[in-house]
Write a protein that holds these residues in place. Structure first.
Motif, short mmCIF file in Angstrom:
data_model
loop_
_atom_site.label_atom_id
_atom_site.label_comp_id
_atom_site.label_asym_id
_atom_site.label_seq_id
_atom_site.Cartn_x
_atom_site.Cartn_y
_atom_site.Cartn_z
N ALA A 189 -10.26 -5.66 5.82
CA ALA A 189 -11.44 -5.04 5.20
C ALA A 189 -11.25 -3.54 5.03
CB ALA A 189 -12.68 -5.33 6.04
N SER A 190 -10.60 -2.90 6.00
CA SER A 190 -10.34 -1.46 5.89
C SER A 190 -9.48 -1.16 4.67
CB SER A 190 -9.64 -0.94 7.14
OG SER A 190 -10.49 -1.03 8.26
N SER A 191 -8.46 -1.99 4.42
CA SER A 191 -7.62 -1.81 3.24
C SER A 191 -8.41 -2.04 1.96
CB SER A 191 -6.42 -2.76 3.31
OG SER A 191 -5.60 -2.46 4.42
N LEU A 192 -9.29 -3.03 1.98
CA LEU A 192 -10.13 -3.28 0.81
C LEU A 192 -11.07 -2.11 0.53
CD1 LEU A 192 -10.99 -7.07 1.22
CD2 LEU A 192 -9.70 -6.02 -0.65
N VAL A 193 -11.68 -1.58 1.58
CA VAL A 193 -12.58 -0.43 1.39
C VAL A 193 -11.83 0.74 0.78
CG1 VAL A 193 -13.93 1.32 2.62
CG2 VAL A 193 -14.20 -1.10 3.21
N ARG A 194 -10.58 0.90 1.20
CA ARG A 194 -9.78 2.03 0.71
C ARG A 194 -9.60 2.00 -0.81
NH1 ARG A 194 -7.99 5.58 -1.15
NH2 ARG A 194 -6.23 6.93 -0.65
N ILE A 195 -9.55 0.79 -1.40
CA ILE A 195 -9.39 0.71 -2.86
C ILE A 195 -10.72 0.44 -3.56
CG2 ILE A 195 -8.82 -1.78 -2.94
CD1 ILE A 195 -6.70 -1.04 -5.07
N LEU A 196 -11.63 -0.27 -2.90
CA LEU A 196 -12.89 -0.60 -3.54
C LEU A 196 -13.76 0.62 -3.79
CD1 LEU A 196 -13.90 -3.86 -1.62
CD2 LEU A 196 -13.11 -3.69 -3.99
N SER A 207 -3.88 4.46 -2.93
CA SER A 207 -4.15 3.30 -2.07
C SER A 207 -3.18 2.16 -2.38
CB SER A 207 -5.60 2.83 -2.26
OG SER A 207 -5.77 2.12 -3.47
N MET A 208 -2.76 2.06 -3.61
CA MET A 208 -1.79 1.04 -4.00
C MET A 208 -0.41 1.37 -3.44
SD MET A 208 -3.15 0.68 -7.95
CE MET A 208 -1.71 -0.20 -8.54
N ARG A 209 -0.01 2.63 -3.57
CA ARG A 209 1.32 3.03 -3.13
C ARG A 209 1.46 3.01 -1.62
NH1 ARG A 209 2.05 8.06 -7.37
NH2 ARG A 209 3.25 6.93 -8.97
N LYS A 210 0.45 3.50 -0.92
CA LYS A 210 0.58 3.70 0.52
C LYS A 210 0.40 2.43 1.32
CE LYS A 210 -0.61 8.61 0.78
NZ LYS A 210 -1.52 9.62 1.39
N ILE A 211 -0.58 1.60 0.94
CA ILE A 211 -0.88 0.43 1.78
C ILE A 211 -0.91 -0.88 1.00
CG2 ILE A 211 -2.15 1.79 3.49
CD1 ILE A 211 -4.75 0.80 2.22
N GLY A 212 -0.55 -0.83 -0.29
CA GLY A 212 -0.57 -2.06 -1.08
C GLY A 212 -1.95 -2.69 -1.15
N ALA A 213 -2.99 -1.85 -1.23
CA ALA A 213 -4.36 -2.37 -1.18
C ALA A 213 -4.67 -3.30 -2.35
CB ALA A 213 -5.35 -1.21 -1.17
N HIS A 214 -4.03 -3.09 -3.48
CA HIS A 214 -4.28 -3.93 -4.65
C HIS A 214 -3.87 -5.38 -4.40
CE1 HIS A 214 -0.13 -2.70 -4.86
NE2 HIS A 214 0.13 -3.53 -5.86
N ALA A 238 -0.44 -3.89 -12.50
CA ALA A 238 -0.44 -2.97 -11.36
C ALA A 238 0.98 -2.74 -10.84
CB ALA A 238 -1.34 -3.51 -10.25
N GLU A 239 1.77 -3.81 -10.79
CA GLU A 239 3.14 -3.66 -10.32
C GLU A 239 3.99 -2.85 -11.30
OE1 GLU A 239 4.00 -4.36 -7.35
OE2 GLU A 239 2.08 -5.29 -6.91
N ARG A 240 3.72 -3.03 -12.60
CA ARG A 240 4.46 -2.24 -13.58
C ARG A 240 4.09 -0.76 -13.47
NH1 ARG A 240 3.17 -6.67 -16.96
NH2 ARG A 240 1.56 -5.48 -18.06
#
Length: 563
Positions: free
Chosen positions: A360-367, A428-435, A472-474
């Protein structure tokens, strides 16, 4: 008039997403607040907007006062929102029947309701709440900080309001360029410098960023966080000046000013080198509040547009019976209901994150940045559409629409403009892969959509989620500048995919529980008008707009969504 009972989506969202214990407390509270918002707060908000605050820098004897003078309507709103309802206190203490703090979901739904009447005071409410949260997290056992927190979360006459002074002329987005400095004085600090955009300028407690001796001059690690009270411990006025108040486009009821720090007394908060990171706790919570407020402004616009369309007769037919007007109302309904579902999702994940859930913490980081990026921008368009529906009168300040449009433009700027927010999504995508965590969660939700009438939407949404995941990966593999250029559109597409899935999920619930296809029609319209941008076919919900905007049920026999 009651903004809670008039809302076609809110009660069932609560029914599905809140626990039975929370529902038992929240429903009567929202019923009372819905009436107060419409009948008590809304007239006061109109008065406060027409009579903005003024600065009284000196008293009659020439002594400095730094006093912000508000219209009595603003003060009365403060008594209702800070006092009666404890808007800034509910995250920190038992209120309204909750033994401990009010959970995030009820708190944000309460915010959604009252902002339909008053946007300006939402800033000091949010900053008071988040200042208390930040001080509780990082203030340690300092007795002065503890007393500040006590009064920030008070609902009595001794209550404080909070603020944060972060922005400078050269240091808005780029905090590393902060020039305000902190100098040690005994066990305390003295602050010098200038802050350029300080909302709730007359706050009792302010969190301030300033450079400290020996800190890194080139990065945010050289910027510390300090608590600056309006009055020093001896009761005298602190050593800073409010130089002038801003003449703003919107949020005119609330004072934003320019501040000169002249050796102001302050208390260190947490670790000096982590000052900015600690302040981001306040900023991130404010960003989510901005997204909630954006949906609230859209909802008020839709409410006013619906009322007008039901009453106004043109060429012998009520406006709501005109096909193009129905299309406008259907799109606004899709905006509001998808946005409301999004902030409910964010609130749920925030509650789980606070309980220690790492996913959930990772989701909050991107949401949080996704919600702010899309919803705040969309509110500018949606409130403008609602204003146009009223026609010429919608442009006249005696009606609420101009205020909604003016206020809506702040959300995309406040706590980081859209480009800054898009880059936060990228981090958030680069650091923790939140996506990846987000897309996995959306796929699980799509797999649970079982009703045949939703199969077309489920398949289209699944394909969209997969396509955005590949994009997102591209983006992550692209050169730095290219990745940044691509992030704005990717962030919006991620946000709308989330909203489409959540709408379909709510539609499944209402079909299962009530055999009601109203939300299924809204979800279908959102997919066609927002996700697919399909202009070749009229959405199936056009025929049912009167039911959609009022919350009347649409049974399975009345609409076939499988064709």
């Amino acid at each position: 008039m009651n903004f809670y009972t008039a809302d076609p989506a809110l009660a069932r969202l609560i029914e599905r997403n809140a626990s039975a214990e929370d529902r038992a407390l929240l429903t009567p509270l929202l019923e009372r607040l819905g009436a107060d918002t419409a009948q008590r707060i809304d007239p006061l908000a109109e008065l406060a907007d027409k009579n903005p605050p003024t600065l009284r820098p000196y008293d009659k004897d020439g002594e400095r006062t730094n006093e912000v003078v508000y219209h009595p309507a603003y003060a009365e709103m403060g008594d209702i929102l800070f006092g009666e309802y404890g808007m800034s206190a509910m995250s920190h203490r038992g209120m309204h029947g909750w033994a401990a703090k009010v959970p995030h979901l009820p708190k944000y739904l309460i915010t959604y309701l009252y902002v339909q009447a008053e946007f300006g005071m939402a800033c000091p409410i949010s900053m008071t709440d988040t200042a208390a949260r930040t001080l509780r997290m990082y203030g340690g056992d300092d007795p002065e900080i503890a007393e500040a927190v006590r009064r920030l979360i008070s609902t009595d006459d001794d209550r404080f309001t909070g603020a944060m002074f972060m922005t400078e002329l050269q240091a808005g987005t780029d905090i590393a360029k902060t020039e305000a400095v902190a100098e040690r004085e005994g066990t305390g600090w003295r602050l010098h410098g200038r802050k350029w955009f300080a909302s709730n300028a007359g706050a009792d407690i302010t969190l301030v960023l300033a450079r400290f001796p020996g800190g890194d001059a080139d990065t945010t690690r050289g910027v510390g966080l300090f608590m600056m009270p309006r009055r020093k411990p001896d009761g005298t006025l602190n050593d800073y000046r409010i130089e002038r108040l801003k003449d703003k486009l919107g949020t005119r009821s609330m004072a934003s000013g320019e501040i000169r720090l002249e050796g102001a007394y302050a208390v260190q908060v947490g670790e000096l080198e982590r000052g900015f990171r600690q302040m981001t706790e306040m900023v991130n919570m404010s960003r989510l509040s901005n997204a909630v407020r954006a949906v609230s402004l859209m909802r008020r616009g839709l409410y006013e547009a619906t009322e007008h369309a039901q009453r106004r007769v043109v060429f012998g037919r009520p406006l709501i019976d005109q096909p193009l007007m129905r299309l406008d109302l259907l799109r606004l309904s899709a905006d509001v209901e998808s946005g409301l579902g999004f902030v409910v999702y964010c609130a749920q994940q925030l509650e789980r994150a606070d309980a220690g859930d790492d996913t959930a913490s990772s989701l909050v980081r991107i949401l949080t940045p996704l919600a702010k990026h899309y919803l705040c921008k969309r509110a500018r368009v949606a409130t403008g559409e609602a204003m146009e529906i009223r026609g010429g009168n919608g442009y006249i300040e005696v009606f609420v629409q101009p205020r909604l449009v003016r206020d809506a433009h702040l959300g995309s700027i406040w706590e980081g403009a859209s480009n800054v927010i898009a880059l936060d999504v990228l981090r958030s995508m680069r650091k923790i892969g939140a996506h990846k965590i987000l897309f996995d969660d959306l796929r699980v939700r799509l797999d649970a959509l079982a009703d045949a009438s939703l199969s077309e939407q489920r398949d289209a949404l699944a394909a969209r989620v997969n396509a955005i995941s590949e994009r997102a990966e591209r983006v992550l593999s692209a050169a730095t500048d290219d990745a940044e250029i691509l992030m704005s559109s990717l962030a919006d597409d991620m946000a709308t995919a989330i909203m489409g899935v959540l709408l379909a999920e709510q539609a499944q619930y209402e079909i299962d529980q009530y055999d009601d296809h109203r939300v299924a029609l809204v979800a279908d319209a959102f997919r066609q008008l927002v996700l697919d941008r399909d202009e070749n076919f009229a959405p199936k919900g056009i025929s049912y707009v009167p039911q959609i905007v009022t919350g009347a049920a649409v049974d399975r026999a009345a609409v076939d969504l499988t064709n």
